[in-house]
Design a protein around this motif. Structure first.
Motif, PDB file in Angstrom:
ATOM      1  N   SER A   1       1.042  -1.309  -0.061  1.00 46.47           N
ATOM      2  CA  SER A   1      -0.109  -0.079   0.035  1.00 46.47           C
ATOM      3  C   SER A   1       0.745   1.108  -0.033  1.00 46.47           C
ATOM      4  CB  SER A   1      -0.996   0.066   1.194  1.00 46.47           C
ATOM      5  OG  SER A   1      -0.326   0.016   2.382  1.00 46.47           O
TER       6      SER A   1
ATOM      7  N   ALA B   1      -9.468   7.433  -8.438  1.00 45.79           N
ATOM      8  CA  ALA B   1      -9.008   6.207  -9.142  1.00 45.79           C
ATOM      9  C   ALA B   1      -7.523   6.340  -9.475  1.00 45.79           C
ATOM     10  CB  ALA B   1      -9.937   5.969 -10.104  1.00 45.79           C
TER      11      ALA B   1
ATOM     12  N   GLU C   1      -5.053  -1.938  -6.686  1.00 43.03           N
ATOM     13  CA  GLU C   1      -6.453  -2.728  -6.687  1.00 43.03           C
ATOM     14  C   GLU C   1      -7.555  -1.777  -6.364  1.00 43.03           C
ATOM     15  OE1 GLU C   1      -6.952  -5.455  -8.561  1.00 43.03           O
ATOM     16  OE2 GLU C   1      -4.710  -5.806  -8.703  1.00 43.03           O
ATOM     17  N   LYS C   2      -7.427  -1.000  -5.172  1.00 43.87           N
ATOM     18  CA  LYS C   2      -8.327  -0.417  -4.673  1.00 43.87           C
ATOM     19  C   LYS C   2      -7.783   1.293  -4.118  1.00 43.87           C
ATOM     20  CE  LYS C   2     -11.853  -0.951  -0.925  1.00 43.87           C
ATOM     21  NZ  LYS C   2     -12.238  -1.749  -0.031  1.00 43.87           N
TER      22      LYS C   2
ATOM     23  N   GLU D   1      -8.827   4.666  -2.067  1.00 44.21           N
ATOM     24  CA  GLU D   1      -9.805   5.256  -1.166  1.00 44.21           C
ATOM     25  C   GLU D   1      -9.331   6.536  -0.727  1.00 44.21           C
ATOM     26  OE1 GLU D   1     -12.166   1.294   0.575  1.00 44.21           O
ATOM     27  OE2 GLU D   1     -10.610   2.288   1.766  1.00 44.21           O
TER      28      GLU D   1
ATOM     29  N   HIS E   1     -11.492   4.919   6.316  1.00 45.03           N
ATOM     30  CA  HIS E   1     -12.272   5.292   5.020  1.00 45.03           C
ATOM     31  C   HIS E   1     -13.272   6.805   5.344  1.00 45.03           C
ATOM     32  CE1 HIS E   1     -13.819   4.982   1.178  1.00 45.03           C
ATOM     33  NE2 HIS E   1     -15.006   4.751   1.556  1.00 45.03           N
TER      34      HIS E   1
END
Length: 145
Positions: A41, A62, A67-68, A70, A86
């Motif tokens: 991360s 984005a 992969e993600k 936030e 989050h």
């Protein structure tokens, strides 16, 4: 210069404001970091500046490097320990003002990195604002900041 050439030039000069950048949301002083070479991360930080007359909200982000992605913040868990959370409702940027995405506060979280981020790399982020729409930001990786 012929009459037609002058007319085309005059029309082009007159039309220029129609094609000027009308984006009211800008990102400045951006950078991304990871904690180490094998990190899964990372995070991105920047100053968001709203040149508009209305507050706007950063509601999504984005990137193809993870992969993600936030929006996150740090909150005091009540025991003096800061916890990352989050931010599902987004981040407000006041009219004519700024909001800092910085370490230990609001930031962009990149989870499930698809490849290591190295010093000097660039990460492309697409910021989505409630009113201003999408703003693409090229974020340099700076592991020394």
């Amino acid at each position: 210069m012929s009459f037609i050439s002058r007319a085309v030039l005059a029309l082009a000069l007159t039309a220029t404001p129609l094609f000027a950048d009308t984006t009211v949301m800008h990102a400045h002083d951006s950078y991304a970091r990871v904690s180490g070479p094998g990190a899964k991360s990372g995070a991105a930080f920047m100053m968001l500046e709203n040149h508009g007359d209305e507050a706007d909200r950063l509601i999504g982000v984005a990137s193809d490097v993870a992969e993600k992605v936030e929006l996150h913040t740090h909150i005091d868990g009540g025991d003096g320990v800061m916890q990352m959370r989050h931010v599902p409702d987004g981040i407000l940027v006041p009219a004519g003002g700024v909001h800092m995405l910085e370490r230990g506060a609001d930031h962009v979280m990149l989870m499930g990195l698809k490849h290591p981020l190295a010093q000097g790399d660039t990460v492309t982020l697409t910021l989505t604002f409630e009113k201003a729409g999408e703003v693409v930001v090229e974020v340099p990786v700076d592991l020394d900041r």
